[in-house]
Design a protein around this motif. Structure first.
Motif, PDB file in Angstrom:
ATOM      1  N   TYR A  71       0.877  -1.172   0.000  1.00  0.00           N
ATOM      2  CA  TYR A  71       0.000   0.000   0.000  1.00  0.00           C
ATOM      3  C   TYR A  71       0.909   1.215   0.000  1.00  0.00           C
ATOM      4  O   TYR A  71       1.787   1.344   0.857  1.00  0.00           O
ATOM      5  CB  TYR A  71      -0.911   0.005   1.224  1.00  0.00           C
ATOM      6  CG  TYR A  71      -2.016   1.039   1.155  1.00  0.00           C
ATOM      7  CD1 TYR A  71      -3.170   0.797   0.412  1.00  0.00           C
ATOM      8  CD2 TYR A  71      -1.895   2.255   1.820  1.00  0.00           C
ATOM      9  CE1 TYR A  71      -4.183   1.750   0.344  1.00  0.00           C
ATOM     10  CE2 TYR A  71      -2.909   3.199   1.753  1.00  0.00           C
ATOM     11  CZ  TYR A  71      -4.048   2.947   1.012  1.00  0.00           C
ATOM     12  OH  TYR A  71      -5.047   3.884   0.941  1.00  0.00           O
ATOM     13  N   THR A  72       0.724   2.102  -0.972  1.00  0.00           N
ATOM     14  CA  THR A  72       1.630   3.229  -1.183  1.00  0.00           C
ATOM     15  C   THR A  72       0.897   4.549  -0.972  1.00  0.00           C
ATOM     16  O   THR A  72      -0.213   4.741  -1.484  1.00  0.00           O
ATOM     17  CB  THR A  72       2.212   3.200  -2.614  1.00  0.00           C
ATOM     18  OG1 THR A  72       2.879   1.956  -2.808  1.00  0.00           O
ATOM     19  CG2 THR A  72       3.200   4.331  -2.826  1.00  0.00           C
ATOM     20  N   ILE A  73       1.524   5.434  -0.223  1.00  0.00           N
ATOM     21  CA  ILE A  73       0.971   6.760   0.067  1.00  0.00           C
ATOM     22  C   ILE A  73       1.938   7.794  -0.497  1.00  0.00           C
ATOM     23  O   ILE A  73       3.118   7.817  -0.145  1.00  0.00           O
ATOM     24  CB  ILE A  73       0.798   6.957   1.589  1.00  0.00           C
ATOM     25  CG1 ILE A  73      -0.114   5.868   2.158  1.00  0.00           C
ATOM     26  CG2 ILE A  73       0.246   8.348   1.899  1.00  0.00           C
ATOM     27  CD1 ILE A  73      -0.043   5.734   3.659  1.00  0.00           C
ATOM     28  N   GLN A  74       1.437   8.638  -1.389  1.00  0.00           N
ATOM     29  CA  GLN A  74       2.299   9.612  -2.054  1.00  0.00           C
ATOM     30  C   GLN A  74       2.508  10.824  -1.156  1.00  0.00           C
ATOM     31  O   GLN A  74       1.561  11.425  -0.646  1.00  0.00           O
ATOM     32  CB  GLN A  74       1.687  10.039  -3.386  1.00  0.00           C
ATOM     33  CG  GLN A  74       2.663  10.730  -4.304  1.00  0.00           C
ATOM     34  CD  GLN A  74       2.140  10.820  -5.722  1.00  0.00           C
ATOM     35  OE1 GLN A  74       0.974  10.519  -5.988  1.00  0.00           O
ATOM     36  NE2 GLN A  74       2.983  11.236  -6.636  1.00  0.00           N
ATOM     37  N   VAL A  75       3.775  11.172  -0.955  1.00  0.00           N
ATOM     38  CA  VAL A  75       4.149  12.356  -0.184  1.00  0.00           C
ATOM     39  C   VAL A  75       5.087  13.187  -1.048  1.00  0.00           C
ATOM     40  O   VAL A  75       5.420  12.815  -2.166  1.00  0.00           O
ATOM     41  CB  VAL A  75       4.831  11.971   1.150  1.00  0.00           C
ATOM     42  CG1 VAL A  75       3.854  11.237   2.057  1.00  0.00           C
ATOM     43  CG2 VAL A  75       6.065  11.118   0.914  1.00  0.00           C
ATOM     44  N   ASP A  76       5.499  14.353  -0.531  1.00  0.00           N
ATOM     45  CA  ASP A  76       6.373  15.220  -1.305  1.00  0.00           C
ATOM     46  C   ASP A  76       7.653  14.492  -1.693  1.00  0.00           C
ATOM     47  O   ASP A  76       8.325  13.895  -0.854  1.00  0.00           O
ATOM     48  CB  ASP A  76       6.729  16.475  -0.506  1.00  0.00           C
ATOM     49  CG  ASP A  76       5.525  17.389  -0.309  1.00  0.00           C
ATOM     50  OD1 ASP A  76       4.557  17.241  -1.089  1.00  0.00           O
ATOM     51  OD2 ASP A  76       5.548  18.219   0.619  1.00  0.00           O
TER      52      ASP A  76
ATOM     53  N   TRP B 277      -2.636   4.213  -3.213  1.00  0.00           N
ATOM     54  CA  TRP B 277      -3.101   3.071  -4.000  1.00  0.00           C
ATOM     55  C   TRP B 277      -2.456   1.795  -3.467  1.00  0.00           C
ATOM     56  O   TRP B 277      -1.446   1.843  -2.761  1.00  0.00           O
ATOM     57  CB  TRP B 277      -2.746   3.242  -5.482  1.00  0.00           C
ATOM     58  CG  TRP B 277      -1.269   3.256  -5.776  1.00  0.00           C
ATOM     59  CD1 TRP B 277      -0.469   2.184  -6.078  1.00  0.00           C
ATOM     60  CD2 TRP B 277      -0.403   4.401  -5.751  1.00  0.00           C
ATOM     61  NE1 TRP B 277       0.822   2.588  -6.266  1.00  0.00           N
ATOM     62  CE2 TRP B 277       0.895   3.944  -6.071  1.00  0.00           C
ATOM     63  CE3 TRP B 277      -0.595   5.758  -5.504  1.00  0.00           C
ATOM     64  CZ2 TRP B 277       1.989   4.808  -6.140  1.00  0.00           C
ATOM     65  CZ3 TRP B 277       0.500   6.612  -5.570  1.00  0.00           C
ATOM     66  CH2 TRP B 277       1.767   6.127  -5.889  1.00  0.00           C
ATOM     67  N   ALA B 278      -3.044   0.675  -3.814  1.00  0.00           N
ATOM     68  CA  ALA B 278      -2.492  -0.627  -3.459  1.00  0.00           C
ATOM     69  C   ALA B 278      -1.988  -1.315  -4.722  1.00  0.00           C
ATOM     70  O   ALA B 278      -2.477  -1.067  -5.827  1.00  0.00           O
ATOM     71  CB  ALA B 278      -3.546  -1.484  -2.772  1.00  0.00           C
ATOM     72  N   SER B 279      -0.996  -2.191  -4.544  1.00  0.00           N
ATOM     73  CA  SER B 279      -0.403  -2.914  -5.666  1.00  0.00           C
ATOM     74  C   SER B 279      -0.285  -4.391  -5.326  1.00  0.00           C
ATOM     75  O   SER B 279      -0.172  -4.766  -4.154  1.00  0.00           O
ATOM     76  CB  SER B 279       1.003  -2.375  -5.983  1.00  0.00           C
ATOM     77  OG  SER B 279       0.977  -0.993  -6.258  1.00  0.00           O
TER      78      SER B 279
ATOM     79  N   ALA C  79      -0.991  -5.743 -10.878  1.00  0.00           N
ATOM     80  CA  ALA C  79      -2.231  -4.964 -10.747  1.00  0.00           C
ATOM     81  C   ALA C  79      -2.065  -3.860  -9.714  1.00  0.00           C
ATOM     82  O   ALA C  79      -1.282  -3.981  -8.770  1.00  0.00           O
ATOM     83  CB  ALA C  79      -3.389  -5.882 -10.346  1.00  0.00           C
ATOM     84  N   LYS C  80      -2.834  -2.782  -9.920  1.00  0.00           N
ATOM     85  CA  LYS C  80      -2.935  -1.693  -8.953  1.00  0.00           C
ATOM     86  C   LYS C  80      -4.401  -1.307  -8.823  1.00  0.00           C
ATOM     87  O   LYS C  80      -5.183  -1.469  -9.760  1.00  0.00           O
ATOM     88  CB  LYS C  80      -2.115  -0.476  -9.403  1.00  0.00           C
ATOM     89  CG  LYS C  80      -0.620  -0.677  -9.440  1.00  0.00           C
ATOM     90  CD  LYS C  80       0.068   0.638  -9.835  1.00  0.00           C
ATOM     91  CE  LYS C  80       1.585   0.516  -9.816  1.00  0.00           C
ATOM     92  NZ  LYS C  80       2.090  -0.297 -10.939  1.00  0.00           N
ATOM     93  N   THR C  81      -4.751  -0.797  -7.646  1.00  0.00           N
ATOM     94  CA  THR C  81      -6.076  -0.223  -7.490  1.00  0.00           C
ATOM     95  C   THR C  81      -6.084   1.166  -8.117  1.00  0.00           C
ATOM     96  O   THR C  81      -5.029   1.715  -8.464  1.00  0.00           O
ATOM     97  CB  THR C  81      -6.468  -0.108  -6.011  1.00  0.00           C
ATOM     98  OG1 THR C  81      -5.515   0.741  -5.338  1.00  0.00           O
ATOM     99  CG2 THR C  81      -6.482  -1.472  -5.337  1.00  0.00           C
ATOM    100  N   GLU C  82      -7.255   1.740  -8.250  1.00  0.00           N
ATOM    101  CA  GLU C  82      -7.340   3.120  -8.730  1.00  0.00           C
ATOM    102  C   GLU C  82      -6.761   4.056  -7.674  1.00  0.00           C
ATOM    103  O   GLU C  82      -6.700   3.737  -6.487  1.00  0.00           O
ATOM    104  CB  GLU C  82      -8.794   3.483  -9.033  1.00  0.00           C
ATOM    105  CG  GLU C  82      -9.394   2.714 -10.191  1.00  0.00           C
ATOM    106  CD  GLU C  82     -10.814   3.130 -10.485  1.00  0.00           C
ATOM    107  OE1 GLU C  82     -11.336   3.994  -9.747  1.00  0.00           O
ATOM    108  OE2 GLU C  82     -11.395   2.615 -11.444  1.00  0.00           O
ATOM    109  N   LEU C  83      -6.349   5.233  -8.129  1.00  0.00           N
ATOM    110  CA  LEU C  83      -5.827   6.235  -7.204  1.00  0.00           C
ATOM    111  C   LEU C  83      -6.937   6.694  -6.266  1.00  0.00           C
ATOM    112  O   LEU C  83      -8.017   7.090  -6.706  1.00  0.00           O
ATOM    113  CB  LEU C  83      -5.268   7.422  -7.983  1.00  0.00           C
ATOM    114  CG  LEU C  83      -4.564   8.509  -7.163  1.00  0.00           C
ATOM    115  CD1 LEU C  83      -3.306   7.955  -6.519  1.00  0.00           C
ATOM    116  CD2 LEU C  83      -4.223   9.708  -8.055  1.00  0.00           C
TER     117      LEU C  83
END
Length: 274
Positions: free
Chosen positions: A193-198, A246-248, A265-269
């Motif tokens: 599970y990925t969380i986008q940061v700066d 998103w999750a991968s 596969a990835k989930t939607e943003l």
């Protein structure tokens, strides 16, 4: 792709493109990638004798998505070592073989697609510095570009990874079609599970929360452990803020004694609120 950098039990996952352009290439260490009927033949030149760890990333872009989006990047990676010290999760003890042969064949490509191949190498001391967050800006790094003309294609077109309603688990509701002769790792699928940061992204994988994997390996429950424990081990997120997330899912395949993690596969943003 994602290159994993550990801070305690949190993994700071920097977007592949940020890694490529933020590192200084060492001109002694080189790689070359050639398209062959079996896939991509990667050749290595001038691997220092003291090298103990190598991280290889192979990525392409999904033509149906925005090329600038991290969701458009389809990555595969492998971690090689010759020691049990400071290894990555899922490392393969094949580094000495690669030093001797100077080559790796990566077969899991789609003909006609352009691939970016990169490799990072470390000594034990450099690997320790990297884990501690003191990465040497002159680290050995090399990359190459190549268009595949053959290989083992894994059909991922109809694969679906779904996030449940309360954003606590993901499930592979449909699976990729595999050609015959593929050898899977003991754990066939891996999740993150990925969380986008700066300037990058923060992520948690199933190796952080292994108890969340279902017996059939198709579902991974990551909450509340992710927020309650993993994400609170560092000061990377602010309370009350929402972040793109998103999750991968990847499939774990053994080829020529090297374990490859291949995006399927990835989930939607979506959004993650901390």
């Amino acid at each position: 792709m994602h290159h994993l950098k550990k801070f305690g039990i949190i993994t700071l996952i920097f977007c592949f493109l940020f890694l490529v352009f933020s590192c200084i290439t060492n001109t002694d260490f080189e790689i070359n990638a050639e398209a062959v009927p079996e896939g991509l033949l990667i050749r290595f030149k001038n691997i220092p004798a003291e090298t103990s760890h190598m991280f290889i990333s192979i990525s392409t872009t999904d033509d149906t998505e925005d090329p600038a989006s991290p969701l458009s990047i389809i990555s595969s990676y492998a971690a090689l070592t010759n020691t049990n010290e400071m290894d990555w999760v899922g490392s393969s003890l094949q580094l000495e073989k690669v030093k001797q042969t100077g080559t790796i064949l990566f077969p899991f490509v789609e003909p006609g697609k352009n691939y970016h191949v990169s490799a990072y190498i470390y000594t034990l001391q450099e690997r320790e510095q990297y884990i501690e967050g003191n990465e040497n800006p002159h680290q050995h790094y090399a990359n190459a570009e190549v268009t595949a003309n053959g290989g083992i294609y894994i059909d991922k077109e109809n694969v679906k990874l779904e996030l449940n309603n309360d954003k606590s688990a993901v499930t592979l509701t449909s699976q990729p079609i595999f050609p015959q002769g593929i050898t899977f790792a003991d754990q066939i699928y891996s999740y993150s599970y990925t969380i986008q940061v700066d300037n990058g992204s923060l992520g948690v994988g199933d190796h952080h929360i292994p108890e969340g994997l279902s017996p059939d390996g198709l579902t991974w429950v990551f909450e509340p452990q992710m927020s309650a424990v993993n994400l609170r081990a560092g000061n990377y997120l602010e309370e009350g803020f929402s972040y793109p997330a998103w999750a991968s899912a990847s499939v774990n395949i053994l080829y020529d004694e090297i374990l490859w993690y291949i995006d399927i596969a990835k989930t939607e943003l979506g959004e993650f609120r901390f």
